[in-house]
Design a protein around this motif. Sequence first.
Motif, PDB file in Angstrom:
ATOM      1  N   CYS A   1      -4.504   1.468  -1.478  1.00  7.76           N
ATOM      2  CA  CYS A   1      -5.930   1.128  -1.527  1.00  7.76           C
ATOM      3  C   CYS A   1      -6.699   1.834  -0.415  1.00  7.76           C
ATOM      4  CB  CYS A   1      -6.122  -0.377  -1.403  1.00  7.76           C
ATOM      5  SG  CYS A   1      -5.641  -1.287  -2.880  1.00  7.76           S
TER       6      CYS A   1
ATOM      7  N   CYS B   1       0.765  -1.496  -1.307  1.00  6.41           N
ATOM      8  CA  CYS B   1      -0.532  -1.671  -1.978  1.00  6.41           C
ATOM      9  C   CYS B   1      -1.677  -1.442  -0.994  1.00  6.41           C
ATOM     10  CB  CYS B   1      -0.643  -3.057  -2.591  1.00  6.41           C
ATOM     11  SG  CYS B   1       0.440  -3.311  -3.984  1.00  6.41           S
ATOM     12  N   LYS B   2      -1.546  -1.975   0.226  1.00  6.32           N
ATOM     13  CA  LYS B   2      -2.572  -1.773   1.251  1.00  6.32           C
ATOM     14  C   LYS B   2      -2.766  -0.285   1.522  1.00  6.32           C
ATOM     15  CE  LYS B   2      -1.599  -5.896   4.008  1.00  6.32           C
ATOM     16  NZ  LYS B   2      -1.098  -6.322   5.320  1.00  6.32           N
TER      17      LYS B   2
ATOM     18  N   CYS C   1       5.267  -7.957   2.558  1.00 10.29           N
ATOM     19  CA  CYS C   1       4.831  -7.949   1.166  1.00 10.29           C
ATOM     20  C   CYS C   1       3.484  -7.241   1.032  1.00 10.29           C
ATOM     21  CB  CYS C   1       4.729  -9.385   0.666  1.00 10.29           C
ATOM     22  SG  CYS C   1       4.236  -9.494  -1.058  1.00 10.29           S
ATOM     23  N   CYS C   2       3.354  -6.419   0.043  1.00  4.85           N
ATOM     24  CA  CYS C   2       2.106  -5.731  -0.311  1.00  4.85           C
ATOM     25  C   CYS C   2       1.719  -4.592   0.632  1.00  4.85           C
ATOM     26  CB  CYS C   2       0.939  -6.707  -0.429  1.00  4.85           C
ATOM     27  SG  CYS C   2       1.211  -7.996  -1.652  1.00  4.85           S
ATOM     28  N   ASP C   3       2.595  -4.168   1.536  1.00  5.87           N
ATOM     29  CA  ASP C   3       2.272  -3.067   2.438  1.00  5.87           C
ATOM     30  C   ASP C   3       1.925  -1.793   1.669  1.00  5.87           C
ATOM     31  OD1 ASP C   3       2.568  -4.607   4.654  1.00  5.87           O
ATOM     32  OD2 ASP C   3       4.497  -3.781   5.258  1.00  5.87           O
TER      33      ASP C   3
END
Length: 176
Positions: free
Chosen positions: A25, A21-22, A17-19
């Motif tokens: 960013c 997004c990382k 989850c959120c890879d």
Amino acid sequence: LDAENEQKFMLKHDAACCDSCKICCAKCCSFFGCVTCHHYYCSDDKYKSYLQPVYRNIDDAAPVAYFKYFDRLAGPCVRDERLHMSIEPMAELTKEDIELLSFYLVLTSRYASVELGNNWRCLASNAPTPFGLESIDKVLGIHKRSMTEKQAVNEGLIVMLNGNSHEIAKKAPPVM
């Protein structure tokens, strides 16, 4: 893909989850120089060695080869300088396999994007290559090892002449 449009190799990683997004960013922070400034001013580690596993099939547990990268932190607010790329076979590879893997390294290098223009630069920047941040590289299945200039000299990755470092990669075989 090979000349017959058959899949020969793949890069894989365990998605969480959120890879994405990382990664977005980190690209933003890298674009504004925050990441390299932190590494440049807050660490003695000026060199990085990366291993990226390459697989034949998604179900394979062991890689058939590794892409090896060796980078130098060039300065604050500047991208790391890629000094060397190579392929380390872990299984039997044909000459055509090595050529195909080498083609990937060339096309994802920063040098190719300069020669092939902005369109290629956008495509190549999305390729899974070492980023420099451990959490992002881990998402991509890449293993990073930071080292000081002294460690790089001791491992034969660079040579010191008259107190100045001259980068060479004499231990790694050339990319074919």
